[in-house]
Structure formats: structure tokens, C-alpha cells
Design a protein around this motif. Structure first.
Motif, mmCIF file in Angstrom:
data_model
loop_
_atom_site.group_PDB
_atom_site.id
_atom_site.type_symbol
_atom_site.label_atom_id
_atom_site.label_comp_id
_atom_site.label_asym_id
_atom_site.label_seq_id
_atom_site.Cartn_x
_atom_site.Cartn_y
_atom_site.Cartn_z
ATOM 1 N N ILE A 208 -4.126 -10.317 -5.765
ATOM 2 C CA ILE A 208 -2.700 -10.649 -5.665
ATOM 3 C C ILE A 208 -2.109 -10.092 -4.375
ATOM 4 O O ILE A 208 -1.379 -10.777 -3.653
ATOM 5 C CB ILE A 208 -1.946 -10.126 -6.903
ATOM 6 N N LEU A 209 -2.437 -8.841 -4.073
ATOM 7 C CA LEU A 209 -1.919 -8.225 -2.850
ATOM 8 C C LEU A 209 -2.479 -8.910 -1.605
ATOM 9 O O LEU A 209 -1.755 -9.144 -0.630
ATOM 10 C CB LEU A 209 -2.264 -6.737 -2.834
ATOM 11 N N SER A 210 -3.755 -9.264 -1.640
ATOM 12 C CA SER A 210 -4.382 -9.869 -0.456
ATOM 13 C C SER A 210 -3.857 -11.271 -0.188
ATOM 14 O O SER A 210 -3.801 -11.708 0.970
ATOM 15 C CB SER A 210 -5.904 -9.912 -0.623
ATOM 16 N N PHE A 211 -3.449 -11.982 -1.234
ATOM 17 C CA PHE A 211 -2.971 -13.353 -1.058
ATOM 18 C C PHE A 211 -1.664 -13.420 -0.256
ATOM 19 O O PHE A 211 -1.280 -14.488 0.218
ATOM 20 C CB PHE A 211 -2.757 -14.023 -2.419
ATOM 21 N N THR A 212 -0.976 -12.288 -0.124
ATOM 22 C CA THR A 212 0.256 -12.279 0.674
ATOM 23 C C THR A 212 -0.038 -12.488 2.153
ATOM 24 O O THR A 212 0.836 -12.902 2.919
ATOM 25 C CB THR A 212 1.016 -10.946 0.519
ATOM 26 N N GLY A 213 -1.275 -12.153 2.563
ATOM 27 C CA GLY A 213 -1.634 -12.258 3.974
ATOM 28 C C GLY A 213 -1.266 -11.022 4.776
ATOM 29 O O GLY A 213 -1.563 -10.953 5.974
ATOM 30 N N TYR A 214 -0.654 -10.033 4.120
ATOM 31 C CA TYR A 214 -0.279 -8.798 4.809
ATOM 32 C C TYR A 214 -1.446 -7.819 4.722
ATOM 33 O O TYR A 214 -1.752 -7.299 3.637
ATOM 34 C CB TYR A 214 0.984 -8.198 4.193
ATOM 35 N N ARG A 215 -2.080 -7.557 5.864
ATOM 36 C CA ARG A 215 -3.327 -6.796 5.872
ATOM 37 C C ARG A 215 -3.158 -5.342 5.461
ATOM 38 O O ARG A 215 -4.062 -4.741 4.894
ATOM 39 C CB ARG A 215 -3.972 -6.872 7.257
ATOM 40 N N ARG A 216 -2.012 -4.732 5.739
ATOM 41 C CA ARG A 216 -1.834 -3.308 5.438
ATOM 42 C C ARG A 216 -1.341 -3.060 4.021
ATOM 43 O O ARG A 216 -1.305 -1.924 3.561
ATOM 44 C CB ARG A 216 -0.851 -2.682 6.430
ATOM 45 N N LEU A 217 -0.969 -4.121 3.330
ATOM 46 C CA LEU A 217 -0.354 -3.967 2.014
ATOM 47 C C LEU A 217 -1.316 -3.350 1.003
ATOM 48 O O LEU A 217 -0.942 -2.435 0.255
ATOM 49 C CB LEU A 217 0.136 -5.324 1.508
ATOM 50 N N ALA A 218 -2.542 -3.838 0.957
ATOM 51 C CA ALA A 218 -3.513 -3.334 -0.020
ATOM 52 C C ALA A 218 -3.800 -1.855 0.193
ATOM 53 O O ALA A 218 -3.890 -1.079 -0.763
ATOM 54 C CB ALA A 218 -4.796 -4.145 0.052
ATOM 55 N N LYS A 219 -3.940 -1.459 1.461
ATOM 56 C CA LYS A 219 -4.233 -0.052 1.757
ATOM 57 C C LYS A 219 -3.060 0.831 1.367
ATOM 58 O O LYS A 219 -3.240 1.924 0.818
ATOM 59 C CB LYS A 219 -4.549 0.114 3.247
ATOM 60 N N LEU A 220 -1.842 0.371 1.643
ATOM 61 C CA LEU A 220 -0.658 1.129 1.273
ATOM 62 C C LEU A 220 -0.559 1.263 -0.240
ATOM 63 O O LEU A 220 -0.280 2.348 -0.772
ATOM 64 C CB LEU A 220 0.594 0.443 1.827
ATOM 65 N N ALA A 221 -0.799 0.168 -0.945
ATOM 66 C CA ALA A 221 -0.733 0.197 -2.414
ATOM 67 C C ALA A 221 -1.799 1.127 -2.984
ATOM 68 O O ALA A 221 -1.536 1.880 -3.931
ATOM 69 C CB ALA A 221 -0.917 -1.215 -2.964
ATOM 70 N N GLU A 222 -2.989 1.103 -2.410
ATOM 71 C CA GLU A 222 -4.077 1.952 -2.900
ATOM 72 C C GLU A 222 -3.745 3.424 -2.727
ATOM 73 O O GLU A 222 -3.999 4.239 -3.620
ATOM 74 C CB GLU A 222 -5.371 1.619 -2.148
ATOM 75 N N SER A 223 -3.169 3.795 -1.580
ATOM 76 C CA SER A 223 -2.854 5.201 -1.322
ATOM 77 C C SER A 223 -1.781 5.712 -2.283
ATOM 78 O O SER A 223 -1.824 6.864 -2.720
ATOM 79 C CB SER A 223 -2.399 5.389 0.128
ATOM 80 N N THR A 224 -0.820 4.865 -2.628
ATOM 81 C CA THR A 224 0.241 5.301 -3.543
ATOM 82 C C THR A 224 -0.239 5.307 -4.994
ATOM 83 O O THR A 224 0.341 5.991 -5.837
ATOM 84 C CB THR A 224 1.476 4.385 -3.443
ATOM 85 N N TRP A 225 -1.305 4.566 -5.287
ATOM 86 C CA TRP A 225 -1.792 4.395 -6.646
ATOM 87 C C TRP A 225 -2.888 5.385 -7.011
ATOM 88 O O TRP A 225 -3.253 5.511 -8.179
ATOM 89 C CB TRP A 225 -2.309 2.968 -6.809
ATOM 90 N N LEU A 226 -3.408 6.133 -6.033
ATOM 91 C CA LEU A 226 -4.584 6.977 -6.248
ATOM 92 C C LEU A 226 -4.379 7.962 -7.401
ATOM 93 O O LEU A 226 -5.180 8.007 -8.337
ATOM 94 C CB LEU A 226 -4.928 7.740 -4.962
ATOM 95 N N LEU A 227 -3.325 8.760 -7.337
ATOM 96 C CA LEU A 227 -3.094 9.768 -8.370
ATOM 97 C C LEU A 227 -2.735 9.121 -9.704
ATOM 98 O O LEU A 227 -3.082 9.640 -10.774
ATOM 99 C CB LEU A 227 -1.993 10.732 -7.923
ATOM 100 N N VAL A 228 -2.065 7.976 -9.645
ATOM 101 C CA VAL A 228 -1.721 7.248 -10.867
ATOM 102 C C VAL A 228 -2.991 6.720 -11.528
ATOM 103 O O VAL A 228 -3.159 6.794 -12.751
ATOM 104 C CB VAL A 228 -0.767 6.083 -10.560
#
Length: 237
Positions: free
Chosen positions: A152-172
Motif C-alpha cells: 500500500i505504501l509503495s503504490f503511492t510512488g513515494y520512495r521515502r515513505l516506506a522507510k519513514l513508516a518502518e522507522s516509526t513502526w519499529l517499537l510498535v
């Protein structure tokens, strides 16, 4: 956690399962053990024991500890030792808030712009989740779960979005391991994923947003009682 129990669990892994430099492999090995709760919140990590267990020197273990600390997964206390970080509900709420903001915007965007190829990938992933659930492969199911959200995140075409989401989601994501054994939760998760994909398939951004928000919100609802019932796992300072 009993040290011998942890040792037995870690024997199912090898640093050879990971790639990169020796320090990177040690880091990924320990990160995997922490994320899967083989090392529980509050456990002490002894550098000499880990080095001996992995057959490496203390140097790559020290580098791994430093990186884990920067990710918030361990706490290094001078003159005391290195401990697996306890959960913080404040950090979990913040991480969930940021991830939801990113993913809700993403699902609205892709629902309005979805392509046949993207729908095929989502449908295929959903079928794989169903098969894995039928086979009782819960770890496999949650890997497919993570892949669906990544799609879902990759389909936006925004390359940095997935990495940003992953970093914020790590502890969660580490905290999420606490609720995986909850009876019926996996089946509920599949129903929630199915509703999200159906809304995307129907081209209904409003429903896609609502179903995604409901799905992501389940985590906090289920973790808050654990903070009360298992206080030893949480940092309440």
C-alpha cells in the motif's frame, strides 16, 4: 526469561541467516531476537555471553549494541550493563499515530488511483494470507501482513515513505508481538485486511480510510490492558 530458554530459542537462528558485515549480521541477529521477544523487555544482554554464543569477538557485539541503542531497542547503562528496552506506551501511541497518518493518506491516494496490476498484487497477497492461516503458519501470516501494508505504501510512488513508516513502526511492531497469541486475533486481522482490500478494489477512498483506521487502532486497544496486567514489561517512569 530463563537464560537457558533464551539460548535454546537463539539456536534456531544463525548470524549466517543475515547479510552484510559481521557487525551488521550480529546487529540483525540480535534485533530479530529482540523483536520476536526471545529477549524480553528488561533482560540483560551480556556481551561476553553473546560473543561466545555467536562465535565472534566482543567488537562486533559492541557495534551491534550501539546500533540497537540508537533504534531504541536496548538501553546501555554505564557501570551497569545493557538491557532490552521496556515498552513505553507513550512511544507506542506516538508511533501508531505517525504510522496511521502516513498509511491513511496512502490508502486514500492509491484507492483513487489504483491500477489493475496493483489490485492483482493485493489480491494475491490476500489469498496468500488465507492459505497461511489455513495452514496454521502464523509467522508466515504476519510476514504477508507486513507485505500488504508495504505494498500500500509503495503504490503511492513515494520512495521515502516506506522507510519513514518502518522507522516509526519499529517499537510498535515489537509490542505487537505481545498480542499475537490472543485467540481469534489472526482471524480478525484477516477480516480487517479483506475489508481494506475490498474498499480499494471498489474505488472507495472514504471506506478504505475508515477500515484502515479501524485496523491500525486495534493495537492500542489491545495493548493498554497489558500495561496494567504486565507492568514489568513497561517503562512507567
Amino acid at each position: 526469561m530463563d537464560p537457558s530458554e533464551t539460548s535454546d530459542q537463539m539456536k534456531t537462528r544463525s548470524i549466517e541467516d543475515f547479510s552484510g558485515s559481521l557487525a551488521n549480521r550480529v546487529h540483525l541477529f540480535l534485533k530479530d531476537a529482540i523483536m520476536s521477544l526471545d529477549y524480553a523487555p528488561g533482560d540483560i544482554l551480556r556481551k561476553n555471553d553473546i560473543a561466545a554464543e555467536l562465535g565472534v569477538s566482543r567488537s562486533p557485539v559492541s557495534e551491534a549494541f550501539a546500533k540497537l541503542a540508537s533504534e531504541g531497542l536496548v538501553e546501555i547503562i554505564p557501570q551497569s550493563g545493557t538491557y532490552v528496552s521496556r515498552f513505553s506506551m507513550d512511544e507506542i501511541r506516538e508511533g501508531t499515530f505517525i504510522r496511521a497518518a502516513l498509511e491513511l493518506a496512502a490508502v486514500e491516494k492509491i484507492t483513487a488511483e489504483r491500477t489493475d496490476e496493483q489490485l492483482t498484487l493485493l489480491n494475491r497477497n490476500l489469498r496468500m494470507q488465507e492459505i497461511l492461516l489455513q495452514d496454521g503458519d502464523i509467522p508466515g501470516f504476519y510476514r504477508a501482513d507486513e507485505e500488504m501494508h508495504a505494498l500500500i505504501l509503495s503504490f503511492t510512488g513515494y520512495r521515502r515513505l516506506a522507510k519513514l513508516a518502518e522507522s516509526t513502526w519499529l517499537l510498535v511492531n515489537r509490542a505487537r508481538q505481545l498480542i499475537l497469541p490472543t485467540p481469534g486475533r489472526v482471524q480478525e486481522t484477516l477480516k480487517e485486511h479483506t475489508a481494506i482490500v475490498q474498499a480499494i478494489r471498489d474505488g472507495d477512498p472514504a471506506t478504505a480510510r475508515i477500515t484502515t483506521a479501524d485496523h491500525l487502532g486495534q493495537l492500542i486497544k489491545r495493548l493498554e490492558p497489558l500495561e496494567r496486567d504486565r507492568p514489568e514489561l513497561f517503562d512507567n517512569t
